[in-house]
Scaffold this motif. Structure first.
Motif, PDB file in Angstrom:
ATOM      1  N   MET A 194      -4.667  -3.820   5.282  1.00  0.00           N
ATOM      2  CA  MET A 194      -4.128  -4.543   6.429  1.00  0.00           C
ATOM      3  C   MET A 194      -2.823  -3.880   6.858  1.00  0.00           C
ATOM      4  SD  MET A 194      -3.179  -8.581   6.997  1.00  0.00           S
ATOM      5  CE  MET A 194      -1.749  -8.590   5.914  1.00  0.00           C
ATOM      6  N   HIS A 195      -2.763  -3.551   8.132  1.00  0.00           N
ATOM      7  CA  HIS A 195      -1.546  -3.004   8.724  1.00  0.00           C
ATOM      8  C   HIS A 195      -0.852  -4.105   9.501  1.00  0.00           C
ATOM      9  CE1 HIS A 195      -2.490   1.278   7.933  1.00  0.00           C
ATOM     10  NE2 HIS A 195      -3.738   0.857   8.037  1.00  0.00           N
ATOM     11  N   GLY A 196       0.392  -4.326   9.180  1.00  0.00           N
ATOM     12  CA  GLY A 196       1.167  -5.248   9.999  1.00  0.00           C
ATOM     13  C   GLY A 196       1.380  -4.637  11.376  1.00  0.00           C
ATOM     14  N   LEU A 197       1.229  -5.457  12.402  1.00  0.00           N
ATOM     15  CA  LEU A 197       1.398  -4.999  13.782  1.00  0.00           C
ATOM     16  C   LEU A 197       2.556  -5.726  14.436  1.00  0.00           C
ATOM     17  CD1 LEU A 197      -2.309  -4.962  15.050  1.00  0.00           C
ATOM     18  CD2 LEU A 197      -0.994  -3.052  14.127  1.00  0.00           C
TER      19      LEU A 197
ATOM     20  N   ALA B 150       0.813  -1.213   0.000  1.00  0.00           N
ATOM     21  CA  ALA B 150       0.000   0.000   0.000  1.00  0.00           C
ATOM     22  C   ALA B 150       0.848   1.264   0.000  1.00  0.00           C
ATOM     23  CB  ALA B 150      -0.919   0.021   1.222  1.00  0.00           C
ATOM     24  N   THR B 151       2.140   1.148   0.236  1.00  0.00           N
ATOM     25  CA  THR B 151       3.022   2.308   0.275  1.00  0.00           C
ATOM     26  C   THR B 151       4.171   2.107  -0.699  1.00  0.00           C
ATOM     27  OG1 THR B 151       4.341   1.369   2.084  1.00  0.00           O
ATOM     28  CG2 THR B 151       2.450   2.752   2.692  1.00  0.00           C
TER      29      THR B 151
ATOM     30  N   GLY C  45       8.645 -16.011   6.253  1.00  0.00           N
ATOM     31  CA  GLY C  45       9.252 -16.930   7.209  1.00  0.00           C
ATOM     32  C   GLY C  45       8.877 -16.725   8.660  1.00  0.00           C
ATOM     33  N   ARG C  46       7.870 -15.923   8.957  1.00  0.00           N
ATOM     34  CA  ARG C  46       7.475 -15.756  10.356  1.00  0.00           C
ATOM     35  C   ARG C  46       5.996 -15.416  10.437  1.00  0.00           C
ATOM     36  NH1 ARG C  46       9.221  -9.951  12.714  1.00  0.00           N
ATOM     37  NH2 ARG C  46       7.532 -10.590  14.087  1.00  0.00           N
ATOM     38  N   GLU C  47       5.394 -15.775  11.581  1.00  0.00           N
ATOM     39  CA  GLU C  47       3.999 -15.429  11.808  1.00  0.00           C
ATOM     40  C   GLU C  47       3.926 -13.985  12.307  1.00  0.00           C
ATOM     41  OE1 GLU C  47       0.169 -17.715  13.550  1.00  0.00           O
ATOM     42  OE2 GLU C  47       1.770 -17.368  15.002  1.00  0.00           O
ATOM     43  N   ARG C  48       2.937 -13.285  11.820  1.00  0.00           N
ATOM     44  CA  ARG C  48       2.802 -11.860  12.129  1.00  0.00           C
ATOM     45  C   ARG C  48       1.389 -11.568  12.604  1.00  0.00           C
ATOM     46  NH1 ARG C  48       7.173  -9.109   9.294  1.00  0.00           N
ATOM     47  NH2 ARG C  48       8.310 -10.650   8.048  1.00  0.00           N
ATOM     48  N   LEU C  49       1.244 -10.365  13.151  1.00  0.00           N
ATOM     49  CA  LEU C  49      -0.037  -9.872  13.616  1.00  0.00           C
ATOM     50  C   LEU C  49      -0.467  -8.737  12.699  1.00  0.00           C
ATOM     51  CD1 LEU C  49      -1.976 -10.406  16.034  1.00  0.00           C
ATOM     52  CD2 LEU C  49      -0.849  -8.499  17.201  1.00  0.00           C
ATOM     53  N   GLY C  50      -1.762  -8.684  12.385  1.00  0.00           N
ATOM     54  CA  GLY C  50      -2.247  -7.663  11.464  1.00  0.00           C
ATOM     55  C   GLY C  50      -3.563  -7.063  11.912  1.00  0.00           C
ATOM     56  N   MET C  51      -3.871  -5.892  11.362  1.00  0.00           N
ATOM     57  CA  MET C  51      -5.128  -5.209  11.629  1.00  0.00           C
ATOM     58  C   MET C  51      -5.792  -4.883  10.302  1.00  0.00           C
ATOM     59  SD  MET C  51      -5.791  -1.456  13.366  1.00  0.00           S
ATOM     60  CE  MET C  51      -5.218  -0.623  11.884  1.00  0.00           C
ATOM     61  N   LEU C  52      -7.023  -5.322  10.119  1.00  0.00           N
ATOM     62  CA  LEU C  52      -7.766  -5.071   8.888  1.00  0.00           C
ATOM     63  C   LEU C  52      -8.753  -3.935   9.115  1.00  0.00           C
ATOM     64  CD1 LEU C  52      -6.640  -7.985   8.498  1.00  0.00           C
ATOM     65  CD2 LEU C  52      -8.691  -8.481   7.160  1.00  0.00           C
ATOM     66  N   ARG C  53      -8.770  -2.984   8.188  1.00  0.00           N
ATOM     67  CA  ARG C  53      -9.714  -1.877   8.252  1.00  0.00           C
ATOM     68  C   ARG C  53     -10.110  -1.491   6.836  1.00  0.00           C
ATOM     69  NH1 ARG C  53      -7.782   3.530   7.653  1.00  0.00           N
ATOM     70  NH2 ARG C  53      -5.581   3.610   7.060  1.00  0.00           N
ATOM     71  N   VAL C  54     -11.142  -0.665   6.725  1.00  0.00           N
ATOM     72  CA  VAL C  54     -11.674  -0.260   5.427  1.00  0.00           C
ATOM     73  C   VAL C  54     -11.061   1.078   5.025  1.00  0.00           C
ATOM     74  CG1 VAL C  54     -13.750   0.310   4.122  1.00  0.00           C
ATOM     75  CG2 VAL C  54     -13.814  -1.495   5.850  1.00  0.00           C
ATOM     76  N   VAL C  55     -10.550   1.144   3.792  1.00  0.00           N
ATOM     77  CA  VAL C  55     -10.043   2.379   3.201  1.00  0.00           C
ATOM     78  C   VAL C  55     -10.779   2.573   1.881  1.00  0.00           C
ATOM     79  CG1 VAL C  55      -8.038   3.595   2.299  1.00  0.00           C
ATOM     80  CG2 VAL C  55      -7.799   2.120   4.306  1.00  0.00           C
ATOM     81  N   ASP C  56     -11.651   3.574   1.839  1.00  0.00           N
ATOM     82  CA  ASP C  56     -12.518   3.777   0.682  1.00  0.00           C
ATOM     83  C   ASP C  56     -13.348   2.516   0.452  1.00  0.00           C
ATOM     84  OD1 ASP C  56     -11.571   6.342   0.437  1.00  0.00           O
ATOM     85  OD2 ASP C  56     -10.037   5.818  -1.031  1.00  0.00           O
ATOM     86  N   ASP C  57     -13.169   1.858  -0.695  1.00  0.00           N
ATOM     87  CA  ASP C  57     -13.919   0.629  -0.975  1.00  0.00           C
ATOM     88  C   ASP C  57     -13.031  -0.606  -0.912  1.00  0.00           C
ATOM     89  OD1 ASP C  57     -16.349   1.917  -1.327  1.00  0.00           O
ATOM     90  OD2 ASP C  57     -15.987   2.285  -3.464  1.00  0.00           O
TER      91      ASP C  57
ATOM     92  N   ALA D 215       4.250  -2.187   8.457  1.00  0.00           N
ATOM     93  CA  ALA D 215       3.980  -1.993   7.036  1.00  0.00           C
ATOM     94  C   ALA D 215       2.492  -2.098   6.740  1.00  0.00           C
ATOM     95  CB  ALA D 215       4.755  -3.028   6.217  1.00  0.00           C
ATOM     96  N   ALA D 216       2.071  -1.428   5.639  1.00  0.00           N
ATOM     97  CA  ALA D 216       0.661  -1.413   5.250  1.00  0.00           C
ATOM     98  C   ALA D 216       0.477  -2.104   3.897  1.00  0.00           C
ATOM     99  CB  ALA D 216       0.144   0.021   5.181  1.00  0.00           C
TER     100      ALA D 216
END
Length: 371
Positions: free
Chosen positions: A161-164, A23-24, A145-157, A108-109
């Motif tokens: 997902m933001h990596g946490l 996204a960036t 190679g690793r498990e990550r945490l993420g946050m899902l949100r709505v941007v426009d339509d 990261a996004a």
């Protein structure tokens, strides 16, 4: 946009095929390392230590270095057998309010794109559910190679997902805040609020990287053989030691930059160098006594005790005379407008009062003669 990962969103029993897209983008200008003598490129080559030769990317794999230095090869097939449900799945585990997420955890996004026509319906269902709930989804996924945490949100339509970072990866701010006790008064807070109000809000789209633009000008000038642009002189700012003066100057500068007329405070801002003034000493009442309204004593060279006694006697005599005169005047006025019987009664009362005060007058006259 090119996808960097393909998988699915696990929303309960609903599976949504998706593609992960960055996204960036990084817009900074990068440089190459060169040999300063002849301008030749400096490159990093991947060399096998055992054969002492350069190897290509196709010959390079992964390996884990054990505690004793032994290298254990790990292949992509080994990684595909990880006992994790998130190997190719973004597994939603909870829905929470957005303010529950600490911005320090943001990484990261990415954008989550629907993976084909069959994913359009469940993708839209999840997007609309997030909109209506006004919450964000917390998910787990595996990437690089690793498990990550993420946050899902709505941007426009779209769903982003933001990596946490994991909570234990965020360090506590111990020893960061000043340990010196400081007191901030209300006036300083009011000036800080005024500065915040003056700076106001801004559209983030209006902000741009001025450093990158200046660097592009320098590069363009070098390419065309021209002299690089001159560096503008930075604005001179005096060293302000007083916090109040710094805040007041900041408010004025912010208003001037916006074309507003700064309010005239009437006095210049005070600096920390305060002006010290000596207060005038108060005069003692004994050093300059006030003179009484009575007659001055004839014996000016006598002691202060005698002067005080004489002044007191004069004041007493003047008071008695004034009282008698006032009583006679008031009696005379009232006698003129009243009946004869009232006049006789008033005259008798006045005569008795005068007879009672004569001894005091005689005593006063006697004290004057003795003085």
């Amino acid at each position: 946009m090119r996808s960097i990962w393909n998988g699915a969103i696990s929303f309960g029993l609903v599976s949504i095929p998706i593609k992960l897209v960055n996204a960036t983008q990084n817009r900074s200008i990068s440089f190459r390392q060169i040999h300063t003598e002849d301008g030749g490129r400096i490159r990093y080559r991947k060399v096998c230590e055992l054969e002492d030769r350069e190897v290509g990317q196709a010959e390079i794999g992964k390996g884990y270095e054990d505690a004793d230095g032994t290298i254990v090869p790990i292949t992509d097939e080994d990684l595909s057998h990880l006992p994790l449900p998130t190997a190719r799945t973004i597994e939603i585990v909870a829905f929470v309010p957005a303010d529950r997420i600490d911005p320090l955890q943001m990484d990261a996004a990415y954008y989550l794109a629907a993976g084909g026509a069959q994913a359009a319906k469940p993708y839209t269902l999840l997007r609309e559910a997030l909109k209506r709930s006004q919450k964000v989804a917390i998910a787990k996924y595996a990437l690089r190679g690793r498990e990550r945490l993420g946050m899902l949100r709505v941007v426009d339509d779209a769903i982003a997902m933001h990596g946490l970072l994991w909570p234990d990866e965020v360090r506590a701010p111990e020893g960061v805040a000043p340990d010196t006790p400081v007191t901030v008064n209300d006036k300083e807070l009011d000036l800080a609020d005024a500065l915040m109000d003056t700076l106001g809000e801004i559209e983030l789209e209006e902000l741009h990287d001025e450093y990158r633009e200046a660097l592009e000008e320098v590069v363009a000038a070098k390419v065309s053989g021209e002299a690089p642009p001159e560096t503008p002189e930075p604005a001179r700012s005096g060293k302000v030691l007083d916090l109040m003066a710094a805040l007041e100057k900041s408010v004025r500068a912010a208003k001037e930059s916006r074309g507003e007329e700064p309010a005239d405070s009437g006095e210049p801002a005070k600096t920390s160098e305060a002006e010290v003034r000596t207060l005038p000493q108060r005069k003692s009442a004994r050093a300059a006594p006030k003179q009484t309204s009575g007659k001055k004593s004839a014996a000016g060279g006598k002691t202060a005790a005698k002067k005080t006694a004489s002044s007191a006697s004069s004041a007493s005599s003047a008071s008695s005379t004034s009282s008698t005169s006032s009583a006679r005047k008031s009696t005379s006025k009232s006698a003129q407008g009243a009946k004869k019987s009232t006049a006789k009664s008033t005259a008798k009362t006045t005569a008795k009062t005068t007879a009672a005060r004569k001894p005091a007058a005689k005593k006063t006259a006697s004290r004057k003669r003795s003085a």
